[in-house]
Write a protein that holds these residues in place. Structure first.
Motif, mmCIF file in Angstrom:
data_model
loop_
_atom_site.group_PDB
_atom_site.id
_atom_site.type_symbol
_atom_site.label_atom_id
_atom_site.label_comp_id
_atom_site.label_asym_id
_atom_site.label_seq_id
_atom_site.Cartn_x
_atom_site.Cartn_y
_atom_site.Cartn_z
ATOM 1 N N ILE A 1 29.583 43.078 35.448
ATOM 2 C CA ILE A 1 29.337 42.719 34.089
ATOM 3 C C ILE A 1 31.043 42.844 33.650
ATOM 4 O O ILE A 1 31.769 43.242 34.557
ATOM 5 N N GLU A 2 31.126 42.138 32.712
ATOM 6 C CA GLU A 2 32.337 42.139 32.048
ATOM 7 C C GLU A 2 32.453 42.810 30.501
ATOM 8 O O GLU A 2 31.656 42.282 29.920
ATOM 9 N N ILE A 3 33.366 43.509 30.574
ATOM 10 C CA ILE A 3 33.291 44.318 29.075
ATOM 11 C C ILE A 3 34.514 44.428 28.511
ATOM 12 O O ILE A 3 35.471 44.912 29.440
ATOM 13 N N LEU A 4 35.121 43.646 27.261
ATOM 14 C CA LEU A 4 36.445 43.952 26.906
ATOM 15 C C LEU A 4 37.354 43.558 27.711
ATOM 16 O O LEU A 4 38.536 44.074 27.940
ATOM 17 N N GLY A 5 37.194 42.467 28.715
ATOM 18 C CA GLY A 5 38.183 41.898 29.513
ATOM 19 C C GLY A 5 38.243 42.687 30.818
ATOM 20 O O GLY A 5 39.018 42.463 31.884
ATOM 21 N N ASN A 6 37.333 43.618 31.190
ATOM 22 C CA ASN A 6 37.290 44.349 32.351
ATOM 23 C C ASN A 6 35.991 43.998 33.041
ATOM 24 O O ASN A 6 34.916 44.141 32.386
ATOM 25 N N THR A 7 36.227 43.748 34.269
ATOM 26 C CA THR A 7 34.905 43.572 35.178
ATOM 27 C C THR A 7 34.424 44.707 35.801
ATOM 28 O O THR A 7 35.209 45.494 36.394
ATOM 29 N N ILE A 8 33.236 45.098 35.799
ATOM 30 C CA ILE A 8 32.866 46.350 36.398
ATOM 31 C C ILE A 8 31.662 45.830 37.263
ATOM 32 O O ILE A 8 30.646 44.966 36.882
ATOM 33 N N GLY A 9 31.244 46.246 38.570
ATOM 34 C CA GLY A 9 30.495 46.092 39.687
ATOM 35 C C GLY A 9 30.004 47.035 40.196
ATOM 36 O O GLY A 9 30.768 48.138 40.359
ATOM 37 N N SER A 10 28.882 46.961 40.865
ATOM 38 C CA SER A 10 28.362 48.135 41.769
ATOM 39 C C SER A 10 27.291 47.515 42.540
ATOM 40 O O SER A 10 26.909 46.421 42.346
#
Length: 75
Positions: A19-28
């Motif tokens: 997912i992308e939140i506020l320009g940050n990409t987070i994954g798992s």
């Protein structure tokens, strides 16, 4: 191994997302620390700092990877 035409069954990957939140990409992918603890899996973790691609390329960004692995097998 499959590239060399040596047939090998792909092991399943559990719970993957990006997912992308506020320009940050987070994954798992795989199990979380919470799930490992609930399942009584003894694990260690390591935090790795690297780049999204070679840092001399434009727009390369620093990324952090937290890797969990099972103590007994190293998997």
């Amino acid at each position: 191994r499959n590239v060399l035409n040596l047939k090998e069954k792909f092991q399943k990957v559990t719970g993957s997302y990006v997912i992308e939140i506020l320009g940050n990409t987070i994954g798992s992918t795989g199990i979380s620390e919470k799930t490992a603890n609930k399942s009584k899996i003894e694990f260690n973790s390591i935090l790795i700092a690297t780049y999204s691609f070679e840092k001399y390329f434009p727009n390369s960004k620093k990324v952090w990877i937290k890797l969990l692995y099972e103590k007994s097998s190293g998997r």
